[in-house]
Design a protein around this motif. Structure first.
Motif, PDB file in Angstrom:
ATOM      1  N   LEU A  63       0.521  -1.117  -0.414  1.00  0.00           N
ATOM      2  CA  LEU A  63       0.606   0.758  -0.144  1.00  0.00           C
ATOM      3  C   LEU A  63       0.680   0.788  -0.013  1.00  0.00           C
ATOM      4  CD1 LEU A  63      -2.813   1.478   0.313  1.00  0.00           C
ATOM      5  CD2 LEU A  63      -2.494   0.897   2.637  1.00  0.00           C
ATOM      6  N   ILE A  64       1.788   1.459   0.929  1.00  0.00           N
ATOM      7  CA  ILE A  64       3.163   2.729   0.708  1.00  0.00           C
ATOM      8  C   ILE A  64       3.813   2.764  -0.785  1.00  0.00           C
ATOM      9  CG2 ILE A  64       4.883   3.108   1.659  1.00  0.00           C
ATOM     10  CD1 ILE A  64       4.515   1.802   4.745  1.00  0.00           C
ATOM     11  N   THR A  65       3.387   1.442  -1.050  1.00  0.00           N
ATOM     12  CA  THR A  65       4.142   1.843  -2.993  1.00  0.00           C
ATOM     13  C   THR A  65       2.848   2.073  -3.888  1.00  0.00           C
ATOM     14  OG1 THR A  65       5.377  -0.477  -2.626  1.00  0.00           O
ATOM     15  CG2 THR A  65       5.537   0.314  -4.776  1.00  0.00           C
ATOM     16  N   LYS A  66       1.803   1.136  -3.079  1.00  0.00           N
ATOM     17  CA  LYS A  66       0.737   2.394  -4.353  1.00  0.00           C
ATOM     18  C   LYS A  66       0.495   3.665  -3.807  1.00  0.00           C
ATOM     19  CE  LYS A  66      -1.472  -2.167  -3.891  1.00  0.00           C
ATOM     20  NZ  LYS A  66      -2.719  -3.155  -4.067  1.00  0.00           N
ATOM     21  N   ARG A  67       1.104   4.099  -2.941  1.00  0.00           N
ATOM     22  CA  ARG A  67       0.714   6.503  -2.436  1.00  0.00           C
ATOM     23  C   ARG A  67       1.403   6.504  -3.235  1.00  0.00           C
ATOM     24  NH1 ARG A  67      -1.993   4.732   4.228  1.00  0.00           N
ATOM     25  NH2 ARG A  67      -3.792   4.551   3.213  1.00  0.00           N
ATOM     26  N   ASN A  68       3.030   6.131  -2.938  1.00  0.00           N
ATOM     27  CA  ASN A  68       3.498   7.093  -3.440  1.00  0.00           C
ATOM     28  C   ASN A  68       3.493   7.507  -5.712  1.00  0.00           C
ATOM     29  OD1 ASN A  68       5.019   6.619  -1.263  1.00  0.00           O
ATOM     30  ND2 ASN A  68       5.973   5.094  -1.666  1.00  0.00           N
ATOM     31  N   ILE A  69       3.185   5.579  -6.293  1.00  0.00           N
ATOM     32  CA  ILE A  69       3.418   5.860  -7.343  1.00  0.00           C
ATOM     33  C   ILE A  69       2.068   7.198  -7.688  1.00  0.00           C
ATOM     34  CG2 ILE A  69       2.225   4.315  -9.324  1.00  0.00           C
ATOM     35  CD1 ILE A  69       3.419   2.188  -7.844  1.00  0.00           C
ATOM     36  N   ILE A  70       0.780   6.794  -7.022  1.00  0.00           N
ATOM     37  CA  ILE A  70       0.001   7.863  -7.143  1.00  0.00           C
ATOM     38  C   ILE A  70       0.073   9.266  -6.995  1.00  0.00           C
ATOM     39  CG2 ILE A  70      -1.861   5.587  -7.147  1.00  0.00           C
ATOM     40  CD1 ILE A  70      -3.225   7.319  -4.917  1.00  0.00           C
ATOM     41  N   LEU A  71       1.753   9.717  -6.302  1.00  0.00           N
ATOM     42  CA  LEU A  71       1.681  10.408  -5.934  1.00  0.00           C
ATOM     43  C   LEU A  71       2.598  11.204  -6.571  1.00  0.00           C
ATOM     44  CD1 LEU A  71       1.921  10.326  -2.074  1.00  0.00           C
ATOM     45  CD2 LEU A  71      -0.186  11.629  -4.253  1.00  0.00           C
ATOM     46  N   VAL A  72       3.417  11.110  -7.720  1.00  0.00           N
ATOM     47  CA  VAL A  72       4.366  11.182  -8.767  1.00  0.00           C
ATOM     48  C   VAL A  72       3.767  11.969  -9.399  1.00  0.00           C
ATOM     49  CG1 VAL A  72       5.664  10.283 -10.623  1.00  0.00           C
ATOM     50  CG2 VAL A  72       5.398   8.916  -8.702  1.00  0.00           C
ATOM     51  N   CYS A  73       2.807  11.806 -10.697  1.00  0.00           N
ATOM     52  CA  CYS A  73       2.167  12.895 -10.962  1.00  0.00           C
ATOM     53  C   CYS A  73       0.514  12.615 -11.449  1.00  0.00           C
ATOM     54  CB  CYS A  73       2.663  12.926 -12.384  1.00  0.00           C
ATOM     55  SG  CYS A  73       2.632  11.898 -13.642  1.00  0.00           S
ATOM     56  N   LYS A  74       0.095  13.123 -11.834  1.00  0.00           N
ATOM     57  CA  LYS A  74      -1.463  13.167 -12.956  1.00  0.00           C
ATOM     58  C   LYS A  74      -2.034  12.009 -13.292  1.00  0.00           C
ATOM     59  CE  LYS A  74      -3.563  17.841 -12.561  1.00  0.00           C
ATOM     60  NZ  LYS A  74      -3.707  19.139 -12.935  1.00  0.00           N
ATOM     61  N   THR A  75      -0.674  11.752 -14.183  1.00  0.00           N
ATOM     62  CA  THR A  75      -1.134  10.936 -15.587  1.00  0.00           C
ATOM     63  C   THR A  75      -0.183   9.179 -14.255  1.00  0.00           C
ATOM     64  OG1 THR A  75       0.089  11.921 -17.172  1.00  0.00           O
ATOM     65  CG2 THR A  75       0.292   9.488 -17.604  1.00  0.00           C
ATOM     66  N   TRP A  76       0.430   9.084 -14.135  1.00  0.00           N
ATOM     67  CA  TRP A  76       0.429   8.139 -12.808  1.00  0.00           C
ATOM     68  C   TRP A  76      -0.963   8.075 -11.710  1.00  0.00           C
ATOM     69  CZ3 TRP A  76       6.405   6.538 -11.080  1.00  0.00           C
ATOM     70  CH2 TRP A  76       7.164   6.318 -12.082  1.00  0.00           C
ATOM     71  N   HIS A  77      -1.219   8.811 -11.638  1.00  0.00           N
ATOM     72  CA  HIS A  77      -2.743   8.658 -10.496  1.00  0.00           C
ATOM     73  C   HIS A  77      -3.987   8.056 -11.096  1.00  0.00           C
ATOM     74  CE1 HIS A  77      -5.988   9.875  -8.239  1.00  0.00           C
ATOM     75  NE2 HIS A  77      -5.608  10.073  -7.369  1.00  0.00           N
ATOM     76  N   THR A  78      -4.070   8.410 -12.559  1.00  0.00           N
ATOM     77  CA  THR A  78      -4.518   8.019 -13.707  1.00  0.00           C
ATOM     78  C   THR A  78      -4.581   6.734 -13.910  1.00  0.00           C
ATOM     79  OG1 THR A  78      -5.361  10.089 -14.465  1.00  0.00           O
ATOM     80  CG2 THR A  78      -5.425   8.720 -15.380  1.00  0.00           C
ATOM     81  N   LEU A  79      -3.508   6.473 -14.036  1.00  0.00           N
ATOM     82  CA  LEU A  79      -3.036   5.339 -14.265  1.00  0.00           C
ATOM     83  C   LEU A  79      -3.071   3.404 -13.647  1.00  0.00           C
ATOM     84  CD1 LEU A  79      -0.628   5.588 -16.994  1.00  0.00           C
ATOM     85  CD2 LEU A  79      -2.601   5.015 -17.345  1.00  0.00           C
TER      86      LEU A  79
END
Length: 425
Positions: A63-79
């Motif tokens: 879950l920590i890894t997932k949260r870090n991914i979606i906080l990188v940028c809007k594109t990664w958040h969407t994906l």
């Protein structure tokens, strides 16, 4: 990649990655094999509380890894938003309201028309807060209704403030939300570590709706007034897909069908039970085992009686579980393994787990004396499952280990540590 260099600055033009590749990378970075997609009974031989502790640590790290991914940028958040909600872990009642709001959001991309809860496959609710109130359970029921494709549900719930200390009944709304919202997709239901548990009638409704249920861990049902009325008692459904079942023999009546001579678990292959059979249920327990456990290949036995009674349990398994191959026994200490034990004849693997993290030398002497005299026609492997006990043996009793295994001519099987390596290596 192309690199354009000028006198004033260096410009780097990165290629445009296809979204499918990013999603694959995110999946690889956050995947926990065997936990987010359910394929069959868990292979772990440790006691269930230790297995769940390990699983939840992995889920938190993911879950920590997932949260870090979606906080990188809007594109990664969407994906990655769908990956974020693939497993949901709840540990505090205070998060329920915000979770319900978040689940009301729509997914993005090709599946914009569905809620993010559509992607959720696993739900773990581990609430240890004694101040959990009735409205919290109403919120939980509403959250569950956002998950139409749940396959794994683990519940560990605290007492309600006005809940009877004996009844300890999980609110019906939570169970009915599971039955009505994700019954057809449910593969695992586990409330074995929960203070609150469903009453028998609610459980029967749930498993009747969960036709594809493969693992059921609810060894104790909460009693209710309806249980006292024979006319209100729902019959135990025939569970054609159920492969793994956890029971307590003293509470066996909750799982008995109206026709006591019928087998309602034809696919059962793994049985976990606490060894606390009272004399007045011996005959019923034996009949159930003979009817429903003839094809069981794995038994996990939580043993807490006197050492001299263990042979009786082994004899029962040998008589009723004709296909038994793997036997795992959880004991309080190595001293509960007596000399000259006779295993069921078909057992080739024996796992032993002592609940003592450290043991005096005479405990290990008792263990190895028992292993030298144990009898098993097909026995190939004995594995000591407790990592701390193995470490203690190697670190503090190495001379004893060498002397006990120096003459292994009478031992025809391999003795392994918790990782499956030879104990002497």
């Amino acid at each position: 990649m192309t690199l354009a260099i000028s006198n004033d600055s260096t410009a780097c033009n990165l290629p445009c990655f296809p979204p499918e590749l990013w999603i694959t990378i995110f999946n690889l970075a956050t995947d926990i094999p065997g936990l987010l997609s359910y394929d069959g009974p868990t292979p772990f031989d440790l006691p269930r509380p230790l297995v769940k502790e390990h699983e939840h640590r992995l889920l938190k790290e993911s879950l920590i890894t997932k949260r870090n991914i979606i906080l990188v940028c809007k594109t990664w958040h969407t994906l990655a938003i769908n990956i974020l909600y693939r497993s949901v872990l709840v540990t505090r009642p205070a998060t329920l309201s915000s979770l319900l709001v978040a689940l009301g959001r729509r997914s993005s991309g090709a599946a914009r028309s569905v809620h993010v809860g559509w992607w959720t496959r696993r739900l773990d609710v581990l609430i240890h807060d004694d101040r959990c109130e009735a409205p919290d359970y109403a919120l939980l029921a509403n959250i569950i209704r956002q998950f139409p494709n749940l396959s794994t549900v683990n519940l560990s719930m605290p007492m309600l403030p006005d809940n009877d200390s004996w009844l300890r009944q999980l609110p019906e709304s939570v169970i009915m939300a599971l039955a009505e919202s994700c019954g057809s997709s449910l593969r695992v239901f586990d409330c074995s570590e929960s203070i609150l548990r469903p009453c028998r009638e609610d459980l029967m409704k749930l498993i009747a709706a969960a036709k594809n249920l493969s693992v059921l861990r609810c060894p104790i049902c909460s009693p209710s007034a309806r249980d006292r009325s024979p006319s209100a008692r729902l019959d135990m459904p025939v569970m054609t897909k159920l492969q793994s079942l956890s029971l307590m023999s003293v509470f066996l009546r909750d799982y008995l069908p109206d026709d006591r001579n019928a087998n309602h678990f034809p696919a059962l292959r793994k049985l976990t039970y606490d060894c606390i059979p009272p004399p007045f249920l011996d005959h019923t327990w034996k009949r159930f085992m003979r009817l429903s456990c003839a094809n069981v290949t794995t038994v996990h036995l939580d043993y807490s009686l006197q050492a001299e009674c263990l042979q009786k349990e082994l004899d029962l398994l040998g008589e009723c579980c004709l296909s038994l191959n793997d036997l795992v026994v959880y004991i309080r200490s190595w001293t509960e393994i007596n000399l000259n034990l006779t295993l069921p004849p078909s057992v080739s693997y024996l796992g032993l787990h002592s609940k003592l993290r450290k043991a005096p030398a005479f405990h290990f002497k008792q263990l190895f004396a028992a292993l030298r005299t144990i009898s098993g026609l097909e026995l190939k492997i004995v594995r000591l499952l407790h990592a701390d006990a193995v470490e203690d043996l190697r670190a503090n009793h190495w001379a004893l280990l060498e002397s006990e295994l120096a003459d292994s001519s009478c031992i025809t099987f391999r003795i392994e540590d918790n990782e499956g390596h030879c104990l002497m290596t």
